[in-house]
Enzyme design. Structure first.
Site, PDB file in Angstrom:
ATOM      1  N   GLY A  67      43.598  38.346  58.291  1.00  0.00           N
ATOM      2  CA  GLY A  67      42.382  38.123  57.521  1.00  0.00           C
ATOM      3  C   GLY A  67      42.642  38.329  56.051  1.00  0.00           C
ATOM      4  O   GLY A  67      43.750  38.658  55.622  1.00  0.00           O
ATOM      5  N   GLY A  69      40.334  39.347  52.157  1.00  0.00           N
ATOM      6  CA  GLY A  69      39.088  39.742  51.515  1.00  0.00           C
ATOM      7  C   GLY A  69      39.296  39.900  50.036  1.00  0.00           C
ATOM      8  O   GLY A  69      40.297  39.437  49.475  1.00  0.00           O
ATOM      9  N   ALA A  70      38.336  40.578  49.393  1.00  0.00           N
ATOM     10  CA  ALA A  70      38.415  40.744  47.945  1.00  0.00           C
ATOM     11  C   ALA A  70      39.625  41.569  47.536  1.00  0.00           C
ATOM     12  O   ALA A  70      40.185  41.374  46.452  1.00  0.00           O
ATOM     13  CB  ALA A  70      37.129  41.411  47.444  1.00  0.00           C
ATOM     14  N   VAL A  73      45.139  40.595  51.497  1.00  0.00           N
ATOM     15  CA  VAL A  73      45.312  40.113  52.862  1.00  0.00           C
ATOM     16  C   VAL A  73      45.504  41.287  53.829  1.00  0.00           C
ATOM     17  O   VAL A  73      45.801  42.406  53.427  1.00  0.00           O
ATOM     18  CB  VAL A  73      46.523  39.162  52.970  1.00  0.00           C
ATOM     19  CG1 VAL A  73      46.313  37.948  52.080  1.00  0.00           C
ATOM     20  CG2 VAL A  73      47.810  39.882  52.591  1.00  0.00           C
ATOM     21  N   VAL A  74      45.308  40.992  55.129  1.00  0.00           N
ATOM     22  CA  VAL A  74      45.591  41.956  56.192  1.00  0.00           C
ATOM     23  C   VAL A  74      46.614  41.310  57.110  1.00  0.00           C
ATOM     24  O   VAL A  74      46.413  40.197  57.605  1.00  0.00           O
ATOM     25  CB  VAL A  74      44.325  42.324  56.980  1.00  0.00           C
ATOM     26  CG1 VAL A  74      44.664  43.342  58.064  1.00  0.00           C
ATOM     27  CG2 VAL A  74      43.247  42.878  56.055  1.00  0.00           C
ATOM     28  N   ASP A 185      28.114  47.984  53.730  1.00  0.00           N
ATOM     29  CA  ASP A 185      28.577  46.605  53.908  1.00  0.00           C
ATOM     30  C   ASP A 185      28.730  46.277  55.393  1.00  0.00           C
ATOM     31  O   ASP A 185      29.744  45.741  55.822  1.00  0.00           O
ATOM     32  CB  ASP A 185      29.899  46.386  53.170  1.00  0.00           C
ATOM     33  CG  ASP A 185      30.200  44.903  52.945  1.00  0.00           C
ATOM     34  OD1 ASP A 185      29.252  44.085  53.023  1.00  0.00           O
ATOM     35  OD2 ASP A 185      31.368  44.555  52.700  1.00  0.00           O
TER      36      ASP A 185
END
Length: 308
Positions: A67, A69-70, A73-74, A185
């Site tokens: 994945g 996000g801000a 990466v993961v 969140d």
């Protein structure tokens, strides 16, 4: 005896009275107020506890993108010594806001260690080559509830499974709230699950501590589409704001669709959140207990919204 290595400020000078980071010649970052340390070889030290990993301890799997996000990466990896699979999250630290987000994330991960429904971590380390921090997290092999929704192809999660999922979400959230922490969140992407049937909240990067003297928060952060009406209005908010977000998630998992179908701009979202009737599940298609639970969560009147 040689002099100690020179420390360089990495935050603005005017910030020195509150939260200031510094970095020495070896690349080790230190947070002056809390004593938090992040280094390449010694991992992360937080509140006197050491969480040790180095780049050499992790073997990343090829094409293992989990994945993005801000923050970055993961990737999927393995701790070489134990063979334990991990999700390696990249956290950028190239400005003050991102460094503070890292500190919040570490604080949240440490707080999460006592709850089975919060994603745990192993340790983290600073990459001297790329100047980012890598955090090794518990690997959840079925991904997020957003991915579950996609796999269902527009159908909702059957209520008997959703009740189990919801119970675990609320257990994790209740634990955070007892620790005086808001998540801020909650959304399907931040709730993970695995083949053992475990469901866990993740992503504490914008979690907020509420101590006993400060009962409300006033900042506008988080994913706006799952945000509570009071936050959308810019009002102070507290633990009940997380409960609204849970209600939005449960509605979406029940029906296979986001509660508001025509969100094209923030003014339209504002109208749905603050003026139009709150979302409600149809009692003709869903069990009474589920309809009642979600209605409690999605109550605009904060005083009537229950605690976790």
């Amino acid at each position: 005896m040689p002099p100690p290595p020179m420390m360089l400020d990495v935050d603005d000078v005017e910030d020195s009275v509150c939260m200031t980071w510094s970095i020495d010649e070896s690349g080790t970052m230190r947070h002056r107020k809390t004593g938090t340390k992040v280094s390449t070889k010694e991992g992360i030290t937080f509140e006197g506890m050491e969480y040790r990993l180095s780049p050499e301890d992790i073997e990343l799997e090829a094409d293992s993108h989990l994945g993005a996000g801000a923050c970055g990466v993961v990737l999927k990896g393995v701790i070489k010594q134990t063979g334990i699979p991990v999700a390696v999250k990249t956290v950028k630290v190239d400005d003050k806001a991102k460094r503070e987000q890292l500190l919040n994330e570490i604080r949240g991960l440490v707080a999460a260690e006592g709850c089975v429904n919060l994603v745990h971590w192993y340790a983290g380390f600073l990459s001297k080559r790329t100047s980012v921090v890598h955090v090794a997290l518990e690997y959840m092999d079925l991904g997020s509830l957003a991915e579950l929704k996609k796999r269902l192809g527009g159908y909702g999660v059957p209520p008997e499974y959703l009740s189990n999922i919801t119970a675990q979400i609320m257990n994790g959230l209740n634990y955070l709230h007892k620790k005086k922490m808001l998540h801020r969140d909650i959304k399907p992407e931040n709730i993970l699950h695995n083949r053992q049937g475990e469901v866990k909240l993740t992503d504490f990067g914008i979690a907020k501590d509420l101590d006993k003297t400060i009962a409300m928060a006033g900042t506008f952060v988080g994913t706006v589409t799952y945000m509570s009406p009071e936050r959308c209005l810019g009002n102070d908010y507290s633990f009940a704001s997380d409960i609204w977000s849970v209600g939005m998630v449960i509605f979406e998992l029940s029906t296979g669709r986001y509660p508001f179908a025509d969100i094209v701009s923030f003014p339209v979202l504002f109208e749905h959140l603050c003026d139009k009737p709150e979302p409600r599940l149809d009692p003709e298609y869903f069990p009474a207990e589920l309809v009642e639970f979600d209605a409690y969560c999605l109550t605009r009147d904060v005083s009537r919204r229950p605690a976790a």
